[in-house]
Scaffold this active site. Structure first.
Site, PDB file in Angstrom:
ATOM      1  N   HIS A  62       0.819  -1.212   0.000  1.00 49.52           N
ATOM      2  CA  HIS A  62       0.000   0.000   0.000  1.00 49.52           C
ATOM      3  C   HIS A  62       0.853   1.262   0.000  1.00 49.52           C
ATOM      4  O   HIS A  62       1.960   1.272   0.522  1.00 49.52           O
ATOM      5  CB  HIS A  62      -0.903   0.029   1.239  1.00 49.52           C
ATOM      6  CG  HIS A  62      -1.806  -1.149   1.336  1.00 49.52           C
ATOM      7  ND1 HIS A  62      -2.206  -1.664   2.534  1.00 49.52           N
ATOM      8  CD2 HIS A  62      -2.388  -1.919   0.392  1.00 49.52           C
ATOM      9  CE1 HIS A  62      -3.007  -2.698   2.333  1.00 49.52           C
ATOM     10  NE2 HIS A  62      -3.126  -2.875   1.037  1.00 49.52           N
ATOM     11  N   LYS A  71       6.050   6.326   7.753  1.00 51.16           N
ATOM     12  CA  LYS A  71       5.494   5.446   8.785  1.00 51.16           C
ATOM     13  C   LYS A  71       6.599   4.931   9.696  1.00 51.16           C
ATOM     14  O   LYS A  71       7.658   4.521   9.232  1.00 51.16           O
ATOM     15  CB  LYS A  71       4.796   4.241   8.143  1.00 51.16           C
ATOM     16  CG  LYS A  71       3.607   4.598   7.292  1.00 51.16           C
ATOM     17  CD  LYS A  71       3.026   3.361   6.635  1.00 51.16           C
ATOM     18  CE  LYS A  71       1.852   3.729   5.740  1.00 51.16           C
ATOM     19  NZ  LYS A  71       1.345   2.541   5.035  1.00 51.16           N
ATOM     20  N   TYR A 131       1.477   1.685  13.833  1.00 49.95           N
ATOM     21  CA  TYR A 131       2.351   2.583  13.080  1.00 49.95           C
ATOM     22  C   TYR A 131       1.875   4.015  13.145  1.00 49.95           C
ATOM     23  O   TYR A 131       0.692   4.299  13.121  1.00 49.95           O
ATOM     24  CB  TYR A 131       2.573   2.125  11.643  1.00 49.95           C
ATOM     25  CG  TYR A 131       1.357   1.765  10.837  1.00 49.95           C
ATOM     26  CD1 TYR A 131       0.850   2.629   9.880  1.00 49.95           C
ATOM     27  CD2 TYR A 131       0.741   0.534  10.997  1.00 49.95           C
ATOM     28  CE1 TYR A 131      -0.243   2.293   9.119  1.00 49.95           C
ATOM     29  CE2 TYR A 131      -0.357   0.185  10.241  1.00 49.95           C
ATOM     30  CZ  TYR A 131      -0.847   1.066   9.303  1.00 49.95           C
ATOM     31  OH  TYR A 131      -1.954   0.731   8.552  1.00 49.95           O
ATOM     32  N   ASP A 168      -6.491  -6.166  -2.342  1.00 48.62           N
ATOM     33  CA  ASP A 168      -5.062  -6.413  -2.534  1.00 48.62           C
ATOM     34  C   ASP A 168      -4.810  -7.460  -3.623  1.00 48.62           C
ATOM     35  O   ASP A 168      -3.844  -7.364  -4.369  1.00 48.62           O
ATOM     36  CB  ASP A 168      -4.403  -6.844  -1.230  1.00 48.62           C
ATOM     37  CG  ASP A 168      -4.238  -5.695  -0.249  1.00 48.62           C
ATOM     38  OD1 ASP A 168      -4.408  -4.523  -0.656  1.00 48.62           O
ATOM     39  OD2 ASP A 168      -3.932  -5.964   0.932  1.00 48.62           O
TER      40      ASP A 168
END
Length: 178
Positions: A62, A71, A131, A168
């Site tokens: 992603h 992140k 995250y 996905d």
């Protein structure tokens, strides 16, 4: 705290200092001034995310298209194989990937600068992944690359077929979006 370079430009593996005794352990998961000094960049996190996934779940790859997120990733319970793919045109590591084991037992963190694609595979019975993000998530700006793209050839440590979301599984291949 130790910080190590990876094969991807600006992606850093962080090993926080852990203080353990018979009572358990303590570690600092983020301290702005220290992390900025060690990573060599300014950090302003605006969103924290948390996911729990069961064994065999694969999430990713992603990214945000026009509002990329940096992140800082850690695992609070369980173990994952965390993957970063460099999709940044002009980067010295463009088109390469790196994978690292992050777990609640090794306490490692991964710094993923803005512009990269990210995903992970859950290796333990379940995993809680946290995250911090430098920009807000924007569903209309979301992008993805197929996790099993043969051009990227990520060496996922699979034990059977992974559990992948329909979104996905239907993500485009790298060659169609690069």
């Amino acid at each position: 705290m130790n910080v190590f370079d990876t094969q991807i430009h600006d992606v850093k593996l962080i090993q926080p200092q852990v203080f353990s005794d018979e009572r358990g352990y303590f570690l600092e998961t983020f301290q702005k001034e220290r992390y900025e000094a060690l990573l060599g960049c300014s950090l302003q996190f605006v969103q924290d995310n948390y996911s729990r996934s069961k064994q065999g779940v694969l999430r990713g790859l992603h990214f945000q298209k026009t509002q990329p997120q940096g992140k800082l990733i850690r695992v609070s319970e369980g173990e994952i194989f965390d993957v970063v793919f460099d999709r940044r045109a002009g980067s010295p590591s463009f088109g390469r990937w790196v994978g690292r084991i992050l777990s609640s037992s090794n306490h490692h963190q991964l710094w993923v600068p803005p512009g990269l694609a990210h995903g992970f595979l859950v290796l333990s019975e379940s995993a809680d992944v946290e995250y911090k993000c430098t920009t807000f998530y924007n569903p209309s700006d979301e992008g993805a690359i197929r996790w099993d793209d043969p051009e990227i050839a990520i060496e996922w440590p699979l034990n059977g077929k992974p559990l992948v979301s329909e979104k996905d599984q239907n993500a485009p291949f790298w060659t169609t979006i690069k």
